[in-house]
Design a protein around this motif. Sequence first.
Motif, PDB file in Angstrom:
ATOM      1  N   UNK A  66       0.895  -1.233  -0.080  1.00 47.47           N
ATOM      2  CA  UNK A  66      -0.125  -0.006   0.144  1.00 47.47           C
ATOM      3  C   UNK A  66       0.828   1.219   0.256  1.00 47.47           C
ATOM      4  N   UNK A  67       0.902   1.846  -1.065  1.00 43.82           N
ATOM      5  CA  UNK A  67       1.503   3.316  -1.133  1.00 43.82           C
ATOM      6  C   UNK A  67       0.839   4.388  -0.684  1.00 43.82           C
ATOM      7  N   UNK A  68       1.334   5.004   0.627  1.00 44.63           N
ATOM      8  CA  UNK A  68       0.588   5.702   1.344  1.00 44.63           C
ATOM      9  C   UNK A  68       1.056   7.094   1.631  1.00 44.63           C
ATOM     10  N   UNK A  69       0.443   8.320   2.286  1.00 43.86           N
ATOM     11  CA  UNK A  69       0.685   9.299   2.764  1.00 43.86           C
ATOM     12  C   UNK A  69       0.126   9.384   4.100  1.00 43.86           C
ATOM     13  N   UNK A  70       1.006   9.930   5.008  1.00 49.19           N
ATOM     14  CA  UNK A  70       0.609   9.779   6.274  1.00 49.19           C
ATOM     15  C   UNK A  70      -0.866  10.476   6.858  1.00 49.19           C
ATOM     16  N   UNK A  79       1.294   6.180 -10.720  1.00 51.20           N
ATOM     17  CA  UNK A  79      -0.074   7.173 -10.599  1.00 51.20           C
ATOM     18  C   UNK A  79      -0.228   7.953 -11.368  1.00 51.20           C
ATOM     19  N   UNK A  80      -1.129   7.722 -12.188  1.00 52.23           N
ATOM     20  CA  UNK A  80      -1.512   8.790 -13.184  1.00 52.23           C
ATOM     21  C   UNK A  80      -2.007  10.049 -12.924  1.00 52.23           C
ATOM     22  N   UNK A  81      -2.707  10.124 -11.914  1.00 50.77           N
ATOM     23  CA  UNK A  81      -3.359  11.328 -11.218  1.00 50.77           C
ATOM     24  C   UNK A  81      -2.598  11.648 -10.101  1.00 50.77           C
ATOM     25  N   UNK A  82      -1.282  11.200  -9.821  1.00 48.43           N
ATOM     26  CA  UNK A  82      -0.280  11.999  -8.945  1.00 48.43           C
ATOM     27  C   UNK A  82      -0.735  11.787  -7.477  1.00 48.43           C
ATOM     28  N   UNK A  83      -1.670  10.725  -7.147  1.00 46.48           N
ATOM     29  CA  UNK A  83      -2.095  10.703  -6.009  1.00 46.48           C
ATOM     30  C   UNK A  83      -2.041   9.424  -5.147  1.00 46.48           C
ATOM     31  N   UNK A  84      -1.980   9.364  -3.839  1.00 43.74           N
ATOM     32  CA  UNK A  84      -2.340   8.101  -3.091  1.00 43.74           C
ATOM     33  C   UNK A  84      -3.925   7.898  -2.945  1.00 43.74           C
ATOM     34  N   UNK A  85      -3.966   6.530  -2.599  1.00 45.17           N
ATOM     35  CA  UNK A  85      -3.325   5.612  -2.403  1.00 45.17           C
ATOM     36  C   UNK A  85      -2.935   4.776  -3.700  1.00 45.17           C
ATOM     37  N   UNK A  86      -2.118   4.144  -3.796  1.00 46.14           N
ATOM     38  CA  UNK A  86      -1.644   3.097  -4.788  1.00 46.14           C
ATOM     39  C   UNK A  86      -1.839   1.557  -4.094  1.00 46.14           C
ATOM     40  N   UNK A  87      -2.033   0.660  -4.951  1.00 48.74           N
ATOM     41  CA  UNK A  87      -1.921  -0.877  -4.316  1.00 48.74           C
ATOM     42  C   UNK A  87      -1.370  -1.285  -5.319  1.00 48.74           C
ATOM     43  N   UNK A  88       0.147  -2.087  -4.668  1.00 48.86           N
ATOM     44  CA  UNK A  88       0.782  -2.917  -5.801  1.00 48.86           C
ATOM     45  C   UNK A  88       0.659  -4.420  -5.535  1.00 48.86           C
ATOM     46  N   UNK A  89       0.088  -4.847  -6.677  1.00 50.23           N
ATOM     47  CA  UNK A  89      -0.531  -6.300  -6.708  1.00 50.23           C
ATOM     48  C   UNK A  89       0.409  -7.205  -7.383  1.00 50.23           C
ATOM     49  N   UNK A 107      -5.446  -9.167   5.915  1.00 46.68           N
ATOM     50  CA  UNK A 107      -4.365  -9.571   4.887  1.00 46.68           C
ATOM     51  C   UNK A 107      -3.033  -9.082   5.166  1.00 46.68           C
ATOM     52  N   UNK A 108      -2.015  -9.803   5.345  1.00 42.07           N
ATOM     53  CA  UNK A 108      -0.566  -8.984   5.447  1.00 42.07           C
ATOM     54  C   UNK A 108      -0.273  -8.278   4.311  1.00 42.07           C
ATOM     55  N   UNK A 109       0.302  -7.101   4.596  1.00 38.59           N
ATOM     56  CA  UNK A 109       0.791  -5.995   3.654  1.00 38.59           C
ATOM     57  C   UNK A 109       1.827  -5.182   4.038  1.00 38.59           C
ATOM     58  N   UNK A 110       2.509  -4.780   3.120  1.00 32.28           N
ATOM     59  CA  UNK A 110       3.709  -3.656   3.336  1.00 32.28           C
ATOM     60  C   UNK A 110       3.056  -2.126   3.148  1.00 32.28           C
ATOM     61  N   UNK A 111       3.613  -1.328   3.970  1.00 34.40           N
ATOM     62  CA  UNK A 111       3.179   0.003   3.568  1.00 34.40           C
ATOM     63  C   UNK A 111       4.373   1.093   3.348  1.00 34.40           C
ATOM     64  N   UNK A 112       4.275   1.767   2.459  1.00 31.87           N
ATOM     65  CA  UNK A 112       5.347   2.679   2.041  1.00 31.87           C
ATOM     66  C   UNK A 112       4.757   4.137   1.896  1.00 31.87           C
ATOM     67  N   UNK A 113       5.525   4.742   2.732  1.00 30.12           N
ATOM     68  CA  UNK A 113       4.917   6.263   2.686  1.00 30.12           C
ATOM     69  C   UNK A 113       5.715   7.354   1.547  1.00 30.12           C
ATOM     70  N   UNK A 114       5.250   7.760   0.930  1.00 30.14           N
ATOM     71  CA  UNK A 114       5.789   8.856  -0.074  1.00 30.14           C
ATOM     72  C   UNK A 114       5.612  10.292   0.242  1.00 30.14           C
ATOM     73  N   UNK A 115       6.701  11.090  -0.004  1.00 30.43           N
ATOM     74  CA  UNK A 115       6.661  12.695   0.102  1.00 30.43           C
ATOM     75  C   UNK A 115       5.795  13.113  -1.112  1.00 30.43           C
TER      76      UNK A 115
END
Length: 234
Positions: A7-11, A48-58, A28-36
């Motif tokens: 899960x690509x995130x922002x705080x 991310x074509x819209x430049x936003x979060x969330x993204x889910x890497x599958x 569901x186990x998942x990894x979480x990555x925060x982006x600036x």
Amino acid sequence: MSLPLTLISHTLCPYVQRAAIVLDEKNVPFERIHVDLGNKPDWFRAASPLGKVPLLKVGEDRYLFESAPIVEYLDETQPGKLHPQDPTERAKHRAYVEFASQILNGIGALYNARDNTGFQAATEALRTKFSHLEEHVDMDGPFFAGASFSLVDAAFGPVFRYFDVLEGFTDLGVFDGLDRVRRWRQQLSQRPSVIGAVTEDYPGLLREFLRRRESWMSHLLDLAERGERIVAMQ
């Protein structure tokens, strides 16, 4: 063997919280990555074509974007359905997930209001939306549609979390007399998946975000820190 989800995130993003809540509800186990988001890395811009979060890497190079399709994907692919089986009820729930998004827009209007007039108008608009919810939240609870936690509950947990912080320095009054909504809000605030969707420093991070808006809410926060408190709805 399937690859773990990321899960690509922002705080502070409430839409990220929706996905985190659903993943937790389904165990569901998942990894979480925060982006600036102020300094987006190249890989994020590509994914991310819209430049936003969330993204889910599958997969190794497959990303889903936008919270609504992400949580629908999780509900379809992971055990433990959170959407109703009945098509009419399912459509209703989808509509109220979107209603939660509209309330989030209203919260944005509230914290971006430049003066008291705009702030009062945004407050009253939120009050109107929550008054509508009062008529549609299950009478007996504890959740939106009764005993079972749903995607609507996942969408509203982050909505109510804003007010846990805002009410620390201003009396908005948007929930006054709305007993069903207030009970629902309380139930969601105690749900482990909702609690765990943000880091422990979330309240401080949100207050700092609000302080930087240079808006009427920033002014109210400044007053509160000096020992003054303003009632929003007068």
